[in-house]
Design a protein around this motif. Structure first.
Motif, PDB file in Angstrom:
ATOM      1  N   ASP A 171     -15.413  10.619 -28.770  1.00 46.84           N
ATOM      2  CA  ASP A 171     -14.313  10.980 -29.246  1.00 46.84           C
ATOM      3  C   ASP A 171     -12.935  10.541 -28.729  1.00 46.84           C
ATOM      4  O   ASP A 171     -12.161   9.784 -29.147  1.00 46.84           O
ATOM      5  CB  ASP A 171     -14.316  12.679 -29.394  1.00 46.84           C
ATOM      6  CG  ASP A 171     -15.323  13.183 -30.100  1.00 46.84           C
ATOM      7  OD1 ASP A 171     -16.225  12.583 -30.400  1.00 46.84           O
ATOM      8  OD2 ASP A 171     -14.991  14.453 -30.590  1.00 46.84           O
ATOM      9  N   ARG A 175      -9.872   7.797 -29.915  1.00 47.35           N
ATOM     10  CA  ARG A 175      -8.696   8.173 -29.869  1.00 47.35           C
ATOM     11  C   ARG A 175      -7.936   6.931 -29.065  1.00 47.35           C
ATOM     12  O   ARG A 175      -6.785   6.472 -29.738  1.00 47.35           O
ATOM     13  CB  ARG A 175      -8.354   9.680 -29.284  1.00 47.35           C
ATOM     14  CG  ARG A 175      -8.733  10.759 -29.965  1.00 47.35           C
ATOM     15  CD  ARG A 175      -8.405  12.118 -29.527  1.00 47.35           C
ATOM     16  NE  ARG A 175      -8.794  12.932 -30.208  1.00 47.35           N
ATOM     17  CZ  ARG A 175      -8.318  13.467 -31.499  1.00 47.35           C
ATOM     18  NH1 ARG A 175      -7.201  12.769 -32.091  1.00 47.35           N
ATOM     19  NH2 ARG A 175      -8.856  14.343 -32.065  1.00 47.35           N
ATOM     20  N   CYS A 179      -7.724   6.252 -33.450  1.00 48.74           N
ATOM     21  CA  CYS A 179      -8.413   6.947 -34.601  1.00 48.74           C
ATOM     22  C   CYS A 179      -7.775   8.384 -34.576  1.00 48.74           C
ATOM     23  O   CYS A 179      -7.523   9.115 -33.462  1.00 48.74           O
ATOM     24  CB  CYS A 179      -9.983   7.198 -34.385  1.00 48.74           C
ATOM     25  SG  CYS A 179     -10.875   5.682 -34.697  1.00 48.74           S
ATOM     26  N   ASN A 180      -7.428   9.020 -35.707  1.00 51.02           N
ATOM     27  CA  ASN A 180      -6.869  10.379 -35.662  1.00 51.02           C
ATOM     28  C   ASN A 180      -8.160  11.365 -35.778  1.00 51.02           C
ATOM     29  O   ASN A 180      -9.383  10.787 -35.715  1.00 51.02           O
ATOM     30  CB  ASN A 180      -6.021  10.610 -36.718  1.00 51.02           C
ATOM     31  CG  ASN A 180      -6.579   9.985 -38.205  1.00 51.02           C
ATOM     32  OD1 ASN A 180      -7.585  10.102 -38.206  1.00 51.02           O
ATOM     33  ND2 ASN A 180      -5.535   9.842 -38.950  1.00 51.02           N
ATOM     34  N   THR A 181      -7.943  12.669 -35.851  1.00 54.02           N
ATOM     35  CA  THR A 181      -9.137  13.548 -36.024  1.00 54.02           C
ATOM     36  C   THR A 181      -9.976  13.320 -37.160  1.00 54.02           C
ATOM     37  O   THR A 181     -11.059  13.351 -37.155  1.00 54.02           O
ATOM     38  CB  THR A 181      -8.641  15.041 -35.898  1.00 54.02           C
ATOM     39  OG1 THR A 181      -7.666  14.979 -35.041  1.00 54.02           O
ATOM     40  CG2 THR A 181      -9.624  16.077 -36.127  1.00 54.02           C
ATOM     41  N   SER A 183     -10.413  10.338 -38.769  1.00 57.44           N
ATOM     42  CA  SER A 183     -11.042   9.314 -38.593  1.00 57.44           C
ATOM     43  C   SER A 183     -12.500   9.535 -37.674  1.00 57.44           C
ATOM     44  O   SER A 183     -13.223   8.847 -37.706  1.00 57.44           O
ATOM     45  CB  SER A 183     -10.118   8.305 -37.931  1.00 57.44           C
ATOM     46  OG  SER A 183      -9.035   7.626 -38.736  1.00 57.44           O
TER      47      SER A 183
END
Length: 279
Positions: A171, A175, A179-181, A183
């Motif tokens: 994760d 990020r 990437c967002n949440t 994604s």
């Protein structure tokens, strides 16, 4: 260590005999579907049909109320499709939230969700029926499929346990790459929980395919009946029950169940074991 030949054959004989014992009801059902209805229970101890007929399949496929059994199979497939989409989308999203996101009262809400898993369906059956009746959803698939889009506690718990085995480092790396949440959920988590999603889909298929209580409560038009309701219609309290036709259609409805199981059985084991990432 090498196993001696007597032990090898003894093991396979015992396992094979136990498998035949478990499969005997299905074999009896198959053989009975080729018997005359009046002779099925009279000659229940005789496995082979005498005489051997195939008219039960033609009679069963004719259905009732002017609708063939193919209509009921189509209705059930539509029912299953909606349930699959609902459970896969909602349960994966909710599980991702419980496993990865931080929000107020997360532990309490998770405990409440697990508590609903212990509630028998009979407890919520009447309140739900009253609500759906007031919404005007009776005699439609809405009362059956709409709740699926709000998650199922068993599948949510299964997916949460699987997601927790995935390192959070992935994760953080996502990020860093921008990437967002959502994604992270879509690009990282979903591909890694494929076995658990497959398990969710398989169990949803099984539980929906043979669901009788739900359709009986909400569907009252023969054109919307599912296969479980159609099979039940072959039984009659007033006239002679069409046992041969019912057994014949029961065999047909078992075919998709066996096919799905043999194709995807490895996903069931891998998903339930929540083994997570390997290598």
């Amino acid at each position: 260590m090498r196993v001696s030949r007597p032990k090898y054959w003894l093991y396979h004989i015992l396992v094979g005999g136990f498998a035949i014992l478990l499969l005997y009801p299905v074999i009896w059902l198959l053989m009975s579907s080729f018997k005359v209805s009046e002779q099925i229970f009279i000659t229940a101890d005789a496995l082979l049909p005498d005489p051997f007929i195939i008219s039960n399949y033609a009679q069963g496929w004719e259905g009732f109320a002017g609708f063939s059994f193919g209509v009921f199979i189509k209705n059930t497939l539509v029912f299953v499709a909606f349930m699959l989409v609902g459970h896969l989308v909602s349960c994966s999203l909710i599980a991702f939230g419980f496993a990865r996101l931080k929000f107020a009262g997360k532990g309490i809400w998770f405990a409440v969700m697990m508590f609903t898993l212990m509630l028998p369906y009979e407890v919520v059956m009447i309140p739900q029926y009253i609500i759906f009746s007031q919404l005007g959803w009776l005699n439609s698939l809405k009362p059956l499929v709409v709740p699926a889009f709000f998650g199922h506690p068993f599948f949510i718990f299964l997916l949460v346990q699987f997601i927790r085995t995935i390192p959070r480092d992935l994760d953080e790396a996502a990020r860093i790459d921008g990437c967002n949440t959502f994604s992270i959920y879509y690009r990282i988590i979903l591909p890694l929980i494929t076995p658990a999603l497959a398990t969710t889909a398989i169990f949803t298929f099984y539980w929906t395919w043979d669901n009788l209580l739900g359709p009986v409560l909400y569907l009252n038009s023969p054109s919307k009946y599912t296969v479980s309701m159609a099979l039940n219609m072959f039984l009659s309290n007033e006239t002679v029950s069409s046992w041969g036709a019912m057994f014949a259609m029961s065999i047909l409805t078992l075919v998709p169940v066996f096919i799905i199981f043999f194709i995807f059985q490895r996903y069931v084991v891998e998903g339930i074991s929540t083994s997570g990432i390997k290598g």
